[in-house]
Design an enzyme around this catalytic site. Structure first.
Site, PDB file in Angstrom:
ATOM      1  N   GLU A  28      65.071  61.572  53.909  1.00  0.00           N
ATOM      2  CA  GLU A  28      66.299  60.986  54.459  1.00  0.00           C
ATOM      3  C   GLU A  28      67.480  61.384  53.574  1.00  0.00           C
ATOM      4  O   GLU A  28      67.519  61.023  52.399  1.00  0.00           O
ATOM      5  CB  GLU A  28      66.161  59.461  54.503  1.00  0.00           C
ATOM      6  CG  GLU A  28      67.329  58.793  55.180  1.00  0.00           C
ATOM      7  CD  GLU A  28      67.251  57.273  55.115  1.00  0.00           C
ATOM      8  OE1 GLU A  28      66.953  56.739  54.034  1.00  0.00           O
ATOM      9  OE2 GLU A  28      67.504  56.629  56.149  1.00  0.00           O
ATOM     10  N   GLU A  68      63.568  46.426  57.140  1.00  0.00           N
ATOM     11  CA  GLU A  68      64.247  47.448  57.939  1.00  0.00           C
ATOM     12  C   GLU A  68      64.630  48.560  56.979  1.00  0.00           C
ATOM     13  O   GLU A  68      65.582  48.412  56.206  1.00  0.00           O
ATOM     14  CB  GLU A  68      65.499  46.861  58.613  1.00  0.00           C
ATOM     15  CG  GLU A  68      65.212  45.784  59.642  1.00  0.00           C
ATOM     16  CD  GLU A  68      64.605  46.317  60.923  1.00  0.00           C
ATOM     17  OE1 GLU A  68      64.351  47.536  61.025  1.00  0.00           O
ATOM     18  OE2 GLU A  68      64.363  45.512  61.827  1.00  0.00           O
ATOM     19  N   CYS A 124      70.690  54.237  59.367  1.00  0.00           N
ATOM     20  CA  CYS A 124      69.235  54.271  59.243  1.00  0.00           C
ATOM     21  C   CYS A 124      68.602  54.975  60.425  1.00  0.00           C
ATOM     22  O   CYS A 124      67.636  55.704  60.290  1.00  0.00           O
ATOM     23  CB  CYS A 124      68.703  52.855  59.142  1.00  0.00           C
ATOM     24  SG  CYS A 124      69.293  51.806  60.468  1.00  0.00           S
ATOM     25  N   LYS A 168      73.151  38.332  50.583  1.00  0.00           N
ATOM     26  CA  LYS A 168      73.715  39.176  49.528  1.00  0.00           C
ATOM     27  C   LYS A 168      74.123  40.512  50.140  1.00  0.00           C
ATOM     28  O   LYS A 168      73.293  41.362  50.420  1.00  0.00           O
ATOM     29  CB  LYS A 168      72.714  39.426  48.401  1.00  0.00           C
ATOM     30  CG  LYS A 168      73.420  40.021  47.180  1.00  0.00           C
ATOM     31  CD  LYS A 168      72.527  40.833  46.281  1.00  0.00           C
ATOM     32  CE  LYS A 168      72.299  42.233  46.741  1.00  0.00           C
ATOM     33  NZ  LYS A 168      73.492  43.100  46.821  1.00  0.00           N
TER      34      LYS A 168
HETATM   35  P1  NAD Z   1      69.561  50.069  48.911  1.00  0.00           P
HETATM   36  O1  NAD Z   1      68.113  49.917  49.154  1.00  0.00           O
HETATM   37  O2  NAD Z   1      70.005  50.772  47.691  1.00  0.00           O
HETATM   38  O3  NAD Z   1      70.283  48.645  48.884  1.00  0.00           O
HETATM   39  C1  NAD Z   1      70.134  47.715  49.932  1.00  0.00           C
HETATM   40  C2  NAD Z   1      70.452  46.326  49.404  1.00  0.00           C
HETATM   41  O4  NAD Z   1      69.470  45.975  48.432  1.00  0.00           O
HETATM   42  C3  NAD Z   1      71.806  46.204  48.690  1.00  0.00           C
HETATM   43  O5  NAD Z   1      72.374  44.950  48.972  1.00  0.00           O
HETATM   44  C4  NAD Z   1      71.406  46.304  47.225  1.00  0.00           C
HETATM   45  O6  NAD Z   1      72.334  45.689  46.361  1.00  0.00           O
HETATM   46  C5  NAD Z   1      70.087  45.553  47.224  1.00  0.00           C
HETATM   47  N1  NAD Z   1      69.196  45.897  46.104  1.00  0.00           N
HETATM   48  C6  NAD Z   1      69.180  47.023  45.341  1.00  0.00           C
HETATM   49  N2  NAD Z   1      68.204  46.943  44.416  1.00  0.00           N
HETATM   50  C7  NAD Z   1      67.592  45.747  44.583  1.00  0.00           C
HETATM   51  C8  NAD Z   1      66.498  45.104  43.951  1.00  0.00           C
HETATM   52  N3  NAD Z   1      65.834  45.667  42.945  1.00  0.00           N
HETATM   53  N4  NAD Z   1      66.120  43.885  44.403  1.00  0.00           N
HETATM   54  C9  NAD Z   1      66.757  43.296  45.444  1.00  0.00           C
HETATM   55  N5  NAD Z   1      67.805  43.855  46.068  1.00  0.00           N
HETATM   56  C10 NAD Z   1      68.221  45.074  45.661  1.00  0.00           C
HETATM   57  O7  NAD Z   1      70.139  50.766  50.235  1.00  0.00           O
HETATM   58  P2  NAD Z   1      71.629  51.204  50.547  1.00  0.00           P
HETATM   59  O8  NAD Z   1      71.922  52.423  49.724  1.00  0.00           O
HETATM   60  O9  NAD Z   1      72.546  50.048  50.487  1.00  0.00           O
HETATM   61  O10 NAD Z   1      71.466  51.600  52.086  1.00  0.00           O
HETATM   62  C11 NAD Z   1      70.922  52.816  52.462  1.00  0.00           C
HETATM   63  C12 NAD Z   1      69.472  52.693  52.868  1.00  0.00           C
HETATM   64  O11 NAD Z   1      69.303  51.614  53.769  1.00  0.00           O
HETATM   65  C13 NAD Z   1      68.973  53.891  53.616  1.00  0.00           C
HETATM   66  O12 NAD Z   1      67.668  54.224  53.197  1.00  0.00           O
HETATM   67  C14 NAD Z   1      68.958  53.446  55.055  1.00  0.00           C
HETATM   68  O13 NAD Z   1      68.094  54.145  55.892  1.00  0.00           O
HETATM   69  C15 NAD Z   1      68.597  52.024  54.939  1.00  0.00           C
HETATM   70  N6  NAD Z   1      69.064  51.260  56.091  1.00  0.00           N
HETATM   71  C16 NAD Z   1      68.150  50.812  57.013  1.00  0.00           C
HETATM   72  C17 NAD Z   1      68.572  50.126  58.142  1.00  0.00           C
HETATM   73  C18 NAD Z   1      67.605  49.611  59.170  1.00  0.00           C
HETATM   74  O14 NAD Z   1      67.972  48.730  59.935  1.00  0.00           O
HETATM   75  N7  NAD Z   1      66.397  50.105  59.235  1.00  0.00           N
HETATM   76  C19 NAD Z   1      69.923  49.889  58.324  1.00  0.00           C
HETATM   77  C20 NAD Z   1      70.822  50.355  57.370  1.00  0.00           C
HETATM   78  C21 NAD Z   1      70.371  51.032  56.246  1.00  0.00           C
END
Ligand code: NAD
Length: 485
Positions: free
Chosen positions: A387, A253, A287, A178
Site C-alpha cells: 500500500e 479497518e 484505504c 482519539k
Molecule cells: P496509523 O495506523 O499510523 O494511525 C491510525 C491511528 O492510530 C492514529 O490516530 C494514530 O495516532 C493511532 N496510533 C498510532 N500508533 C498507535 C499505537 N501504538 N497505539 C494506538 N494508536 C496508535 O494510520 P494513518 O497513517 O493515520 O492512516 C493511514 C492508514 O490507515 C493506511 O494504512 C490506510 O489504509 C488505513 N485506513 C484504513 C481505513 C479503513 O476504513 N479500512 C480508512 C482510512 C485509513
C-alpha cells in the site's frame, strides 16, 4: 480559521480543557506547510479522565438510561447541525487534510448521513424470542457493549469519526475518540456539536494526541469495553494485542491494495473516470483506493492512452481552491511516495504520467506530488503488493477472467474491488471469485455508502462498519430464559 497562538482544548466530560501537562500539538495545513492550529495533546492522565467520564455517562440516566427514541432524536439534531455548519466544517477539513473542497463537502454530508441513519435505528435494535417449548419464555436483549474507544486516522477525519461514533451512540454506548494528531480539527468540532445538540457530558469525549501516548493509553485502558480502530496494519496488530490483554473486541479497518478490473468491452468513458477517481481522490490517501488497475491486454494501449490524457490534465493546488487533487498529508508521506515510485522504476515499471513533484512554481510550500501512472507493472513487484497511500496507480494486464481473479487475489489485502464490463457474466464471475469485503461493478463507491456493510477480508481487517451490521460491534446479546406455570 483557528488562531495559531491559542490552544484548542480536549473535550472531556462535556468541557474543553487543556492537556494535564499543558502540552500541545502543532497541526499543519498540508497545502501550505504552515501551522494551521495548536491543539492540546492528550496525555495518559487525560485518557484516564476521558474513560472515567464515558463510564459515568454509560451508567447515567441521561444517556445510557435514555429511551432509545430519545437517543435517536439527539443524533438527528447532530445530523442537522452538521448540515447547518457544512461549509465551515468542509473548509476546516480541507485545510487540515489538504483535500479538495468539494471532496471535503462530500465528507461532511456523509458524516451528517451517518448520524441520520443511526438516529433512525436507535429504537430498532431488536432482540428475538426463541421457541423453547411449553413453560419456557426465552428472549434476547441487545445491550450496549459499554465504553467504545475509537482510534481514527487522518485521511477522512470527520467521515471516519462519524462512521464509528454514530452507531456507538445509537446503541447507547459512550465514546472516547482519539483523532490523528495530523488532522484532529473536525473531530473537535464534532464534539462541540454533540454537546450543543444534547449529548450529556461524557457521552462523547474527543482526545487528540499521539499514537504512542494517547493511542496506547486508550487501546490498553481497562475501562474500555470495545475498540474501533482504523489505520495501518502495523498499528492495528499492536492495538489488537493490547485489546487481547483486556479481552476486548476490536473492529479492525486496515489498509488495502484494491484492484479495478477493466475488460475490453467496458464503457471506456465511464471506466476512465471511475478508475481515475478511485485512485486520485484524496490524493490516493484512501484505504479503499483503487490502487491497482488490471486491464484486459487487448484494451491496454487505448485505455492507458486515455487514462494518461485524463491524468496529465488534472490540476493540483491547495485544497480550499478546489483543484482536481490536493497535497499529500505530510512531508514524510510525500517522501514515502517518492521512494515507492523509484522502487517501481527499478523493478521495471514505466512512468506513464507524473512520477515527480510538480514543477509549478505557483504552488505554495505544501507537500505536492503529481498524479502518477506506473505502467508495465507485474504482480510480484512491490508497487503491485504494498500500500503506497498516495496518488500512484500500478497498471497490470490480464487475458482471461480467471487470470484477472488470480491477480486481483494476489494480495495480502482484500478491502474493495471494481469490475468494469458490459457482460454481466464476467461481472458476476469476478464478484464471486474476488476475496474482498466489497465489489463494485461499473462504479467504484456509491456516495458515502453509509447503508452498505464495509470492511476487509484478509489483512484489510475484520468486523463491519456502516449499515445495520455495524450495530453488532456496539451491542452485546443477553439471553433471558423464564420458566412459568
Ligand atoms: P496509523 O495506523 O499510523 O494511525 C491510525 C491511528 O492510530 C492514529 O490516530 C494514530 O495516532 C493511532 N496510533 C498510532 N500508533 C498507535 C499505537 N501504538 N497505539 C494506538 N494508536 C496508535 O494510520 P494513518 O497513517 O493515520 O492512516 C493511514 C492508514 O490507515 C493506511 O494504512 C490506510 O489504509 C488505513 N485506513 C484504513 C481505513 C479503513 O476504513 N479500512 C480508512 C482510512 C485509513
Amino acid at each position: 480559521m483557528t488562531a495559531t497562538n491559542t490552544v484548542e482544548g480536549l473535550i472531556i466530560d462535556g468541557r474543553k480543557a487543556g492537556a494535564s501537562d499543558g502540552g500541545a500539538l502543532d497541526v499543519y495545513d498540508p497545502s501550505t506547510g504552515q501551522v494551521l492550529a495548536r491543539v492540546a495533546k492528550a496525555t495518559r492522565a487525560d485518557i484516564d479522565r476521558a474513560v472515567a467520564a464515558a463510564r459515568r455517562a454509560m451508567e447515567a440516566k441521561d444517556w445510557g438510561g435514555l429511551a432509545p427514541a430519545e437517543r435517536g432524536r439527539v443524533l438527528f439534531r447532530i445530523a442537522q447541525a452538521i448540515r447547518d455548519r457544512a461549509e465551515e466544517l468542509a473548509v476546516l477539513e480541507s485545510r487540515d487534510n489538504g483535500k479538495p473542497l468539494r471532496q471535503a463537502r462530500t465528507d461532511v454530508q456523509v458524516a451528517a448521513r451517518y448520524f441520520e441513519f443511526y438516529g433512525g435505528v436507535a429504537d430498532k435494535i431488536l432482540g428475538t424470542t426463541i421457541p423453547m417449548g411449553p413453560g419456557l419464555l426465552d428472549f434476547t436483549v441487545r445491550e450496549p457493549i459499554g465504553v467504545s474507544a475509537q482510534i481514527v486516522p487522518w485521511n477522512y477525519p470527520i467521515q471516519i469519526g462519524s462512521r464509528g461514533v454514530a452507531p456507538a451512540l445509537a446503541a447507547g454506548c459512550a465514546v472516547v475518540m482519539k483523532p490523528s494528531s495530523e488532522a484532529p480539527m473536525t473531530a473537535l468540532r464534532l464534539g462541540e456539536i454533540g454537546l450543543e445538540c444534547g449529548l450529556p457530558p461524557g457521552a462523547l469525549n474527543i482526545v487528540p494526541g499521539t499514537g504512542s501516548e494517547a493511542g496506547v493509553a486508550l487501546a490498553s485502558h481497562p475501562g474500555v469495553n470495545q475498540i474501533t480502530f482504523t489505520g495501518s496494519v502495523e498499528v492495528g496488530v499492536a492495538v489488537a494485542k493490547m485489546a487481547a490483554e483486556n479481552v476486548v473486541p476490536v473492529v479492525m479497518e486496515l489498509g488495502g491494495k484494491s484492484p479495478n478490473v477493466v475488460f475490453a468491452d467496458a464503457d471506456a468513458d465511464l471506466a476512465v473516470q471511475g478508475v481515475a477517481k478511485a485512485i486520485f481522490q484524496n490524493a490516493g490517501q484512501t484505504c479503499s483506493a483503487g490502487s491497482r488497475l488490471l486491464v484486459e491486454r487487448k484494451a491496454h494501449g487505448a485505455f492507458v492512452e486515455r487514462l494518461v490524457a485524463h491524468t496529465r490534465a488534472m490540476k493540483l493546488g491547495p485544497g480550499v481552491d478546489d483543484p482536481d487533487m490536493g497535497p499529500i498529508i505530510s512531508k514524510r508521506q510525500l517522501e514515502t511516495i517518492e521512494q515507492y515510485v523509484a522502487v517501481g522504476q527499478k523493478e521495471g515499471a514505466r512512468v506513464a504520467a507524473g512520477g515527480r513533484r510538480p514543477a509549478d512554481t505557483n504552488l505554495p510550500g505544501g507537500f505536492y506530488y503529481e498524479p502518477t501512472l506506473l505502467d508495465e507493472v507485474t504482480p510480484a513487484m512491490r508497487v503491485a503488493q504494498e500500500e503506497i497511500f498516495g496518488p500512484v496507480l500500478a497498471i497490470l494486464t490480464f487475458d482471461e477472467v480467471e487470470e484477472a481473479a488470480e491477480i486481483a487475489n494476489d494480495s495480502v489485502y482484500g478491502l474493495v474491488a471494481g469490475v468494469w464490463t458490459r457482460d454481466i457474466n464476467k461481472a458476476l464471475a469476478l464478484a464471486e471469485r474476488i476475496k474482498s469485503g466489497q465489489v463494485f461493478v461499473n462504479t467504484y463507491g456509491a456516495g458515502g455508502g453509509v447503508e452498505m456493510p464495509f470492511g476487509g477480508y484478509k489483512k484489510s481487517g475484520y468486523g463491519r462498519e456502516k449499515s445495520l451490521e455495524a450495530l453488532a460491534s456496539y451491542t452485546q446479546t443477553k439471553n433471558v430464559c423464564i420458566r412459568y406455570t
